[in-house]
Design a protein around this motif. Structure first.
Motif, PDB file in Angstrom:
ATOM      1  N   LEU A  63       0.700  -1.142  -0.026  1.00 23.00           N
ATOM      2  CA  LEU A  63      -0.041   0.026  -0.174  1.00 23.00           C
ATOM      3  C   LEU A  63       0.776   1.155  -0.056  1.00 23.00           C
ATOM      4  O   LEU A  63       0.494   2.145  -0.697  1.00 23.00           O
ATOM      5  CB  LEU A  63      -0.952   0.083   1.142  1.00 23.00           C
ATOM      6  N   SER A  64       2.027   1.203   0.668  1.00 25.88           N
ATOM      7  CA  SER A  64       2.854   2.509   0.833  1.00 25.88           C
ATOM      8  C   SER A  64       3.386   2.674  -0.565  1.00 25.88           C
ATOM      9  O   SER A  64       3.603   3.912  -0.925  1.00 25.88           O
ATOM     10  CB  SER A  64       3.952   1.922   1.832  1.00 25.88           C
ATOM     11  N   CYS A  65       3.664   1.748  -1.310  1.00 30.93           N
ATOM     12  CA  CYS A  65       4.163   1.797  -2.719  1.00 30.93           C
ATOM     13  C   CYS A  65       3.285   2.380  -3.747  1.00 30.93           C
ATOM     14  O   CYS A  65       3.300   3.306  -4.463  1.00 30.93           O
ATOM     15  CB  CYS A  65       4.960   0.554  -3.384  1.00 30.93           C
ATOM     16  N   PHE A  92      -6.860   5.680  -2.197  1.00 31.73           N
ATOM     17  CA  PHE A  92      -7.904   5.855  -2.952  1.00 31.73           C
ATOM     18  C   PHE A  92      -8.120   7.331  -3.457  1.00 31.73           C
ATOM     19  O   PHE A  92      -8.434   7.960  -4.304  1.00 31.73           O
ATOM     20  CB  PHE A  92      -9.026   5.355  -2.113  1.00 31.73           C
ATOM     21  N   ILE A  93      -7.586   8.162  -2.174  1.00 32.84           N
ATOM     22  CA  ILE A  93      -7.802   9.929  -2.570  1.00 32.84           C
ATOM     23  C   ILE A  93      -6.799  10.285  -3.691  1.00 32.84           C
ATOM     24  O   ILE A  93      -7.089  11.020  -4.551  1.00 32.84           O
ATOM     25  CB  ILE A  93      -7.397  10.708  -1.298  1.00 32.84           C
ATOM     26  N   PHE A  94      -5.598   9.934  -3.732  1.00 38.74           N
ATOM     27  CA  PHE A  94      -4.416  10.311  -4.312  1.00 38.74           C
ATOM     28  C   PHE A  94      -4.892   9.563  -5.975  1.00 38.74           C
ATOM     29  O   PHE A  94      -4.750  10.321  -7.021  1.00 38.74           O
ATOM     30  CB  PHE A  94      -3.105  10.021  -4.195  1.00 38.74           C
ATOM     31  N   ALA A  95      -5.535   8.366  -5.898  1.00 45.36           N
ATOM     32  CA  ALA A  95      -5.907   7.835  -7.155  1.00 45.36           C
ATOM     33  C   ALA A  95      -7.162   8.821  -7.778  1.00 45.36           C
ATOM     34  O   ALA A  95      -7.126   8.799  -8.991  1.00 45.36           O
ATOM     35  CB  ALA A  95      -6.279   6.567  -7.069  1.00 45.36           C
ATOM     36  N   TYR A  96      -7.793   9.226  -7.097  1.00 44.26           N
ATOM     37  CA  TYR A  96      -9.047   9.866  -7.503  1.00 44.26           C
ATOM     38  C   TYR A  96      -8.441  11.205  -7.976  1.00 44.26           C
ATOM     39  O   TYR A  96      -9.050  11.690  -8.902  1.00 44.26           O
ATOM     40  CB  TYR A  96     -10.086   9.983  -6.472  1.00 44.26           C
ATOM     41  N   VAL A 126      -7.081   4.324   2.520  1.00 46.01           N
ATOM     42  CA  VAL A 126      -8.030   5.594   2.211  1.00 46.01           C
ATOM     43  C   VAL A 126      -6.937   6.662   1.345  1.00 46.01           C
ATOM     44  O   VAL A 126      -7.567   7.411   0.624  1.00 46.01           O
ATOM     45  CB  VAL A 126      -8.459   6.230   3.495  1.00 46.01           C
ATOM     46  N   ALA A 127      -5.705   6.812   1.706  1.00 53.74           N
ATOM     47  CA  ALA A 127      -4.905   7.589   1.244  1.00 53.74           C
ATOM     48  C   ALA A 127      -4.570   7.430  -0.514  1.00 53.74           C
ATOM     49  O   ALA A 127      -4.590   7.979  -1.014  1.00 53.74           O
ATOM     50  CB  ALA A 127      -3.501   7.831   1.969  1.00 53.74           C
ATOM     51  N   PHE A 148       1.027   9.501  -5.686  1.00 59.73           N
ATOM     52  CA  PHE A 148       1.334  10.848  -5.202  1.00 59.73           C
ATOM     53  C   PHE A 148       2.383  11.408  -6.143  1.00 59.73           C
ATOM     54  O   PHE A 148       2.283  12.655  -6.449  1.00 59.73           O
ATOM     55  CB  PHE A 148       2.003  10.857  -3.779  1.00 59.73           C
ATOM     56  N   GLN A 149       3.316  10.658  -6.647  1.00 59.04           N
ATOM     57  CA  GLN A 149       4.366  11.188  -7.430  1.00 59.04           C
ATOM     58  C   GLN A 149       3.758  11.523  -8.973  1.00 59.04           C
ATOM     59  O   GLN A 149       4.059  12.549  -9.378  1.00 59.04           O
ATOM     60  CB  GLN A 149       5.417  10.072  -7.654  1.00 59.04           C
ATOM     61  N   ILE A 150       2.694  10.844  -9.379  1.00 54.32           N
ATOM     62  CA  ILE A 150       2.120  11.071 -10.585  1.00 54.32           C
ATOM     63  C   ILE A 150       1.284  12.425 -10.401  1.00 54.32           C
ATOM     64  O   ILE A 150       1.609  13.312 -11.264  1.00 54.32           O
ATOM     65  CB  ILE A 150       1.148  10.018 -10.960  1.00 54.32           C
TER      66      ILE A 150
END
Length: 405
Positions: A210-212, A305-309, A302-303, A218-220
């Motif tokens: 999950l961290s990866c 999912f948020i960054f993917a959104y 949750v984090a 986040f990087q993208i």
């Protein structure tokens, strides 16, 4: 001397006030059958009613004292127990037909029983049909992950592999292999070591995965949306390998939580008693330690999912939102079902089945949701795995952004 006199009675001439002229029974009670106790009736000790012993108890006057004596001898195995106390116990129990005796904790009995039976031990056995199904799923997941590793190694320098995370992908794949392997610790009779290993390995390995995903999402988002606004922060992130520092710190926090959990109250073997069996399973140990570990994993999900959104409108070759969101939704379902399996009453027999299946499913969610789409592009859409295609997608995205502004 008085004359000897005799009386002669002809039974056929006596008229009894019963149906069919039957001779009345003079006793006020009948003999109780095995598994029945005597309930006194009235003031006369010879008058009683027979009552069935309830389930979980027994009454057998011929064997009761011997069973109880052997049980006491086992309990006091380190103390010299002479025969007279046992003899007194036998006399006491044989002379008491008015009380049903409770079975031992590992025994059971139906109503009106004159002996107790041993409860069966229930756990996931290797030859059970559901265990075979889980092993097939687990081995299939391991095989799929190994195939993905081979594909990524052979295509390491291609844009798709680099956009997926490059070297970070192999760390994710290694953690997925560890997550799949935890299923083997759910099968066979549980012990303290297996209870701790399966919780520790799965929690830490899934946390790494999950961290990866969180770092990559986040990087993208940072490259396309935040780098221009925060150039210094992005420069330091890239210069000092911020992604690996974050993965290390995130995993370290989870390891600390799990270590404290294992020290203060580690998971151990626990038996749930049902009617005819004892279901062997692992408890969670220290509730606070388990809750902190579980909530931290949910926070990472949750984090992600948020960054993917946030990256749902990025160039399509970098747009992993729908795949990551799909994986995270499966993880949310996993969390809900996992907690439900722990708190739902009267389903202890199936807790291990549910948790093992959910463990395998969560590992599958990452492998299928994140890596399989990239393998599909590598194998079946090589025209989309070129620098030219990636650059054209970025140019189209930049043009749309400029037009929108």
């Amino acid at each position: 001397m008085p004359a000897t006199r005799k009386i002669s009675i002809n039974p056929s001439l006596i008229q009894w006030n019963l149906e069919d002229n039957l001779i009345p029974f003079s006793n006020c009670s009948t003999m109780c059958e095995p598994g029945q106790k005597k309930v006194p009736r009235g003031i006369f000790p010879c008058c009683y009613n027979c009552e069935d012993c309830p389930s979980g108890t027994f009454l057998n006057q011929s064997a009761l004292g011997q069973i109880r004596c052997s049980a006491i001898s086992n309990v006091h195995s380190t103390v010299s127990l002479k025969w007279p106390p046992c003899e007194l116990i036998i006399i006491k129990f044989v002379a008491d037909p008015y009380s049903c005796v409770d079975c031992l904790w590992h025994q059971w009995s139906p109503p009106r029983s004159h002996h107790c039976m041993e409860r069966e031990l229930n756990y996931l056995e290797w030859h059970a049909p559901f265990s075979i199904f889980l092993l097939m799923l687990t081995n299939g997941g391991l095989l799929l992950t190994i195939i993905i590793v081979i594909i990524f190694i052979l295509n390491y320098n291609t844009p798709v592999v680099r956009s997926a995370g490059g070297r970070m992908c192999f760390l994710m794949l290694a953690s997925i292999i560890c997550s799949f392997s935890c299923a083997f610790f759910y099968i066979d009779k549980p012990n303290k070591a297996s209870c701790q290993i399966r919780q520790m390995i799965f929690t830490v390995s899934f946390n790494i995965c999950l961290s990866c995903i969180l770092v990559r999402s986040f990087q993208i988002v940072c490259i396309f949306k935040l780098a221009a606004k925060l150039p210094k922060a992005h420069e330091y992130w890239v210069k000092y390998n911020g992604q690996y520092i974050f993965i290390f710190l995130s995993t370290f926090i989870q390891i600390i939580i799990c270590t404290v959990w294992m020290i203060t109250g580690p998971p151990s073997t626990h038996g749930h008693i049902i009617t005819k069996a004892i279901v062997l399973d692992c408890n969670i140990g220290n509730t606070i330690g388990f809750s902190l570990s579980f909530l931290y994993t949910v926070f990472l999900t949750v984090a992600c999912f948020i960054f993917a959104y946030m990256g749902r409108d990025l160039p399509k070759n970098y747009n992993e939102a729908k795949f990551i969101a799909f994986s995270m939704m499966i993880c949310f379902v996993y969390y809900i079902l996992y907690m439900t399996s722990m708190v739902t009453p009267n389903q202890e027999r199936y807790t291990s089945y549910i948790q093992t299946f959910l463990t395998v499913t969560s590992a599958f969610s990452i492998a299928l949701g994140y890596f399989v789409p990239k393998c599909y592009i590598i194998l079946f859409m090589p025209q989309n795995n070129t620098m030219v295609y990636f650059q054209s997608c970025i140019q189209d995205y930049t043009k749309r952004q400029n037009d929108a502004n």
